[in-house]
Structures are given as C-alpha cells and as structure tokens.
Design an enzyme around this catalytic site. Structure first.
Site, PDB file in Angstrom:
ATOM      1  N   TYR A 165       0.833  -1.210   0.000  1.00  0.00           N
ATOM      2  CA  TYR A 165       0.000   0.000   0.000  1.00  0.00           C
ATOM      3  C   TYR A 165       0.875   1.270   0.000  1.00  0.00           C
ATOM      4  O   TYR A 165       0.645   2.197  -0.768  1.00  0.00           O
ATOM      5  CB  TYR A 165      -0.904  -0.045   1.237  1.00  0.00           C
ATOM      6  CG  TYR A 165      -1.832   1.123   1.398  1.00  0.00           C
ATOM      7  CD1 TYR A 165      -3.003   1.220   0.651  1.00  0.00           C
ATOM      8  CD2 TYR A 165      -1.565   2.125   2.332  1.00  0.00           C
ATOM      9  CE1 TYR A 165      -3.869   2.295   0.820  1.00  0.00           C
ATOM     10  CE2 TYR A 165      -2.428   3.192   2.509  1.00  0.00           C
ATOM     11  CZ  TYR A 165      -3.580   3.275   1.747  1.00  0.00           C
ATOM     12  OH  TYR A 165      -4.433   4.335   1.923  1.00  0.00           O
ATOM     13  N   LYS A 169       0.884   3.891  -2.970  1.00  0.00           N
ATOM     14  CA  LYS A 169       0.424   5.260  -2.708  1.00  0.00           C
ATOM     15  C   LYS A 169       1.507   6.284  -3.053  1.00  0.00           C
ATOM     16  O   LYS A 169       1.197   7.390  -3.493  1.00  0.00           O
ATOM     17  CB  LYS A 169       0.000   5.425  -1.242  1.00  0.00           C
ATOM     18  CG  LYS A 169      -1.283   4.727  -0.885  1.00  0.00           C
ATOM     19  CD  LYS A 169      -2.363   4.955  -1.914  1.00  0.00           C
ATOM     20  CE  LYS A 169      -3.604   5.605  -1.409  1.00  0.00           C
ATOM     21  NZ  LYS A 169      -4.628   5.776  -2.460  1.00  0.00           N
TER      22      LYS A 169
HETATM   23  N1  LIG Z   1      -9.168   6.903   5.445  1.00  0.00           N
HETATM   24  C1  LIG Z   1      -7.905   7.294   5.585  1.00  0.00           C
HETATM   25  O1  LIG Z   1      -7.457   7.716   6.682  1.00  0.00           O
HETATM   26  C2  LIG Z   1      -6.983   7.275   4.406  1.00  0.00           C
HETATM   27  C3  LIG Z   1      -5.635   7.609   4.612  1.00  0.00           C
HETATM   28  C4  LIG Z   1      -4.776   7.656   3.532  1.00  0.00           C
HETATM   29  C5  LIG Z   1      -5.268   7.370   2.261  1.00  0.00           C
HETATM   30  N2  LIG Z   1      -6.578   7.010   2.103  1.00  0.00           N
HETATM   31  C6  LIG Z   1      -7.037   6.738   0.727  1.00  0.00           C
HETATM   32  O2  LIG Z   1      -8.240   7.432   0.498  1.00  0.00           O
HETATM   33  C7  LIG Z   1      -9.006   6.739  -0.485  1.00  0.00           C
HETATM   34  C8  LIG Z   1     -10.427   6.543   0.008  1.00  0.00           C
HETATM   35  O3  LIG Z   1     -10.420   5.622   1.076  1.00  0.00           O
HETATM   36  P1  LIG Z   1     -11.508   5.590   2.245  1.00  0.00           P
HETATM   37  O4  LIG Z   1     -10.760   5.693   3.501  1.00  0.00           O
HETATM   38  O5  LIG Z   1     -12.607   6.530   1.960  1.00  0.00           O
HETATM   39  O6  LIG Z   1     -12.003   4.065   2.122  1.00  0.00           O
HETATM   40  P2  LIG Z   1     -13.412   3.413   1.720  1.00  0.00           P
HETATM   41  O7  LIG Z   1     -13.217   1.941   1.746  1.00  0.00           O
HETATM   42  O8  LIG Z   1     -14.506   3.984   2.549  1.00  0.00           O
HETATM   43  O9  LIG Z   1     -13.625   3.920   0.220  1.00  0.00           O
HETATM   44  C9  LIG Z   1     -12.930   3.386  -0.871  1.00  0.00           C
HETATM   45  C10 LIG Z   1     -13.925   3.092  -1.967  1.00  0.00           C
HETATM   46  O10 LIG Z   1     -13.224   2.644  -3.134  1.00  0.00           O
HETATM   47  C11 LIG Z   1     -14.011   1.648  -3.737  1.00  0.00           C
HETATM   48  N3  LIG Z   1     -13.185   0.784  -4.600  1.00  0.00           N
HETATM   49  C12 LIG Z   1     -12.267  -0.128  -4.202  1.00  0.00           C
HETATM   50  N4  LIG Z   1     -11.729  -0.738  -5.263  1.00  0.00           N
HETATM   51  C13 LIG Z   1     -12.307  -0.210  -6.366  1.00  0.00           C
HETATM   52  C14 LIG Z   1     -12.139  -0.418  -7.751  1.00  0.00           C
HETATM   53  N5  LIG Z   1     -11.300  -1.348  -8.213  1.00  0.00           N
HETATM   54  N6  LIG Z   1     -12.876   0.329  -8.603  1.00  0.00           N
HETATM   55  C15 LIG Z   1     -13.751   1.254  -8.152  1.00  0.00           C
HETATM   56  N7  LIG Z   1     -13.958   1.482  -6.827  1.00  0.00           N
HETATM   57  C16 LIG Z   1     -13.244   0.765  -5.954  1.00  0.00           C
HETATM   58  C17 LIG Z   1     -14.610   0.873  -2.585  1.00  0.00           C
HETATM   59  O11 LIG Z   1     -15.750   0.126  -2.981  1.00  0.00           O
HETATM   60  C18 LIG Z   1     -14.910   1.992  -1.590  1.00  0.00           C
HETATM   61  O12 LIG Z   1     -16.253   2.456  -1.694  1.00  0.00           O
HETATM   62  C19 LIG Z   1      -8.246   5.455  -0.775  1.00  0.00           C
HETATM   63  O13 LIG Z   1      -7.442   5.638  -1.924  1.00  0.00           O
HETATM   64  C20 LIG Z   1      -7.369   5.284   0.436  1.00  0.00           C
HETATM   65  O14 LIG Z   1      -6.230   4.522   0.169  1.00  0.00           O
HETATM   66  C21 LIG Z   1      -7.441   6.966   3.130  1.00  0.00           C
END
Ligand SMILES: NC(=O)c1ccc[n+]([C@@H]2O[C@H](COP(=O)([O-])OP(=O)(O)OC[C@H]3O[C@@H](n4cnc5c(N)ncnc54)[C@H](O)[C@@H]3O)[C@@H](O)[C@H]2O)c1
Length: 302
Positions: A165, A169
């Site tokens: 990851y 990222k």
């Molecule tokens: N939440 C955090 O603190 C955090 C921190 C750093 C980075 N991120 C990044 O932020 C982004 C959003 O994450 P989140 O925390 O809202 O998680 P989340 O799981 O709530 O949302 C991610 C969404 O992406 C969708 N998804 C996954 N694979 C997919 C694909 N192949 N095609 C289309 N949709 C797909 C999932 O169904 C989900 O609804 C991600 O890229 C995650 O890595 C989040």
C-alpha cells in the site's frame, strides 16, 4: 466568493463510501454534475456491489443535485474509458477527476503474497492510470482539467505492514510529478491529497471513537478547493483531515559538489556525511534539475 462548479462535470472514483462520497456530495452541492464510480467490493478488493454507487447518486439527487453512477473497476483499462464515456454521454464534458478508489491488504512484508502486492497496485496506481489516460485527451482538447490523486502518509513517511500500500500510494507522487508538467500547457492541474479519516479502510486500525470523530468532511474542503478553477497550483501534496491542513514536499538539500576531476572515496563520503545529508536550505523541485522557485520566476516573467 463562493467556489462554484456550475456547468462543470466531475468524476470521483470509489465515491460509494468514505472520502469519495464526501467529495462527491460537496461537489454536487456546489453545482457539479457528478459521475459516482464505485465497484462496491470489500476493503480487500473482493466482490462487487452496485448498491454503493447507486446509494450516493440517490443521496445527491435527494439533495437537489445531479449525478450518474458507474460501476466499473478502476483496475480495468476499459473501465477507465467507460467512466469518462459515462461523463461525456450524460453531461457532454469532464472537468474534474478525483482518483480516490482504494483497498488495503495489510500484512508484514515477509508474509506478503504476490497477489497482495498486485491487487493493491492494480487498484491504486493502475487504477489512477486507467482513468486519467481516458480523461487526458478530453482535458487537452478543452484546455482545462483538474485532477486530485490520493497518496498516504503510510507511503510518504512509512507504516509497518503496508509495503504494498505504501509503495503504491507513493507511486502517485511520481505520476503527479510527471503529469503536472505534461498538463501545464493545457491548464490541467494535478495535485495529491494525503487524507486521514475514519472510514471502512481505517476501521481496522482506529478505535470507534476516533472513526466517529475523523469525518471525511474534514478532508473534503482541501480536495474540493484543489479541483476548483480558483486553484492555480499544480504538483502539491496536501495532508488533510482531523482538523489539520498542511503541505508536504519532497525537497532537495544543497549537498556538496566536489566535482568530477577526482572520484571521491567512501571515506570522503563518511567524513562529509553531515553536509551531504543536511536539509538546511533544501528546496522543492519542479522537475529534474530545476527548483520550483526558478520555475515560478520563469513563469512570472513569461
Ligand atoms: N481513510 C484514511 O485515513 C486514508 C488515509 C490515507 C489514504 N486514504 C485513501 O483514500 C481513499 C479513500 O479511502 P476511504 O478511507 O474513503 O475508504 P473506503 O473503503 O470507505 O472507500 C474506498 C472506496 O473505493 C471503492 N473501490 C475499491 N476498489 C475499487 C475499484 N477497483 N474500482 C472502483 N472502486 C473501488 C470501494 O468500494 C470503496 O467504496 C483510498 O485511496 C485510500 O487509500 C485513506
């Protein structure tokens, strides 16, 4: 003045939940027509379910906005094109792409399988390529585009158990650094957010009380501003969430330049390591060989 997206069209990947949903809702409330993409699988990238994207489309419409669902996987090359086609077919243009879809496969490196590596790279980095590759000709043709990619502190700074990851990222930064240059002459800005929020992805590592408090809506303002016509910056990494907004940057230290006449020894490096590694006077770069300060000065003159 209020930031408006009237007349603009946005595509948000992974917008069926968490952060993506918050971006889509905010953009729609500001007048954007939104393509809500979500495959609807589980947090590890298994399965699919159309309900996720449809639910957010219904929420946007119930609030008086306009939205269309798309259920493709970002990891699928044709899926990327289909998302852009969905925007063009429904609304005739595309102004904003937020590459947000994501999954996690946390595991200590010595136990990491090839599948754990490939699936995470497929969704995050290939999944940003597929969508942007399809959107890029549209942006160039209309001489306008705004992109936000999603990185993570897990990659920028490091997090145990997230080699796949973190590496995927941080690849976003390489993608941003090149696309910010290729997009510059077409008014296409590419920035990156490093969010922190309580979502399905962080549920396994955060206590519930924290999940409840770290609302995705605390991240959305930075992302919405970066994809607005008002934001002229490109190539920035912005950390947002939990009541914090700041810039992170890859900088280059001044180092030492002993010249090429004599090859230095390892002992010379050892003796001078303090100066070689010093970040005093370090500067962010615009491209290889050019500092951001020089680039901005040249741009101002032009
Ligand atoms: N939440 C955090 O603190 C955090 C921190 C750093 C980075 N991120 C990044 O932020 C982004 C959003 O994450 P989140 O925390 O809202 O998680 P989340 O799981 O709530 O949302 C991610 C969404 O992406 C969708 N998804 C996954 N694979 C997919 C694909 N192949 N095609 C289309 N949709 C797909 C999932 O169904 C989900 O609804 C991600 O890229 C995650 O890595 C989040």
């Amino acid at each position: 003045m209020a930031i408006s997206f009237e007349g603009q069209v946005a595509l948000v990947t992974g917008a069926g939940a968490g952060l993506g949903r918050a971006y889509a809702m905010d953009l729609a409330a500001r007048g954007a027509k939104v393509v809500v993409n979500d495959l609807g699988g589980d947090p590890h990238g298994v399965g699919e379910n159309r309900a996720a994207a449809q639910k957010v489309v219904d929420e946007i419409k119930a609030a008086g906005g306009e939205a269309t669902p798309n259920y493709d996987s970002v990891a699928d090359y044709d899926g990327g094109f289909n998302m852009v086609k969905t925007a063009i077919d429904a609304y005739g243009r595309l102004d904003v792409v937020i590459c947000n879809a994501g999954i996690l496969r946390d595991i200590a490196f010595h136990n990491m399988s090839e599948d754990d590596w490939d699936k995470v790279f497929a969704v995050h980095i290939k999944g940003s390529f597929t969508v942007l590759r399809a959107a890029w000709p549209v942006f160039r043709q209309q001489s306008y585009g705004r992109v936000v990619l999603t990185t993570s502190s897990s990659g920028i700074y490091g997090q145990f158990g997230q080699a796949n990851y973190g590496a995927a990222k941080t690849s976003m930064l390489g993608l941003m650094n090149v696309l910010k240059q290729e997009g510059a002459k077409y008014n296409v800005n590419v920035n990156t957010v490093a969010p922190v929020a309580g979502t399905r992805l962080t549920q396994t590592v955060m206590p519930q009380e924290m999940i409840d408090r770290l609302k995705p809506e605390l991240v959305a303002p930075a992302v919405v501003y970066m994809v607005s016509k008002e934001c002229q910056d490109s190539g920035l990494i912005i950390e947002a969430g939990a009541g914090n907004f700041n810039r992170a940057a890859i900088v280059k230290g001044p180092g030492l330049q002993p010249g090429m006449a004599d090859a230095m020894s390892a002992e010379w490096c050892q003796e001078n390591w303090g100066k070689i590694t010093s970040l005093e006077g370090a500067e962010p770069m615009w491209r290889t060989g050019q500092t951001l300060a020089n680039y901005l000065a040249e741009k101002a003159k032009a």
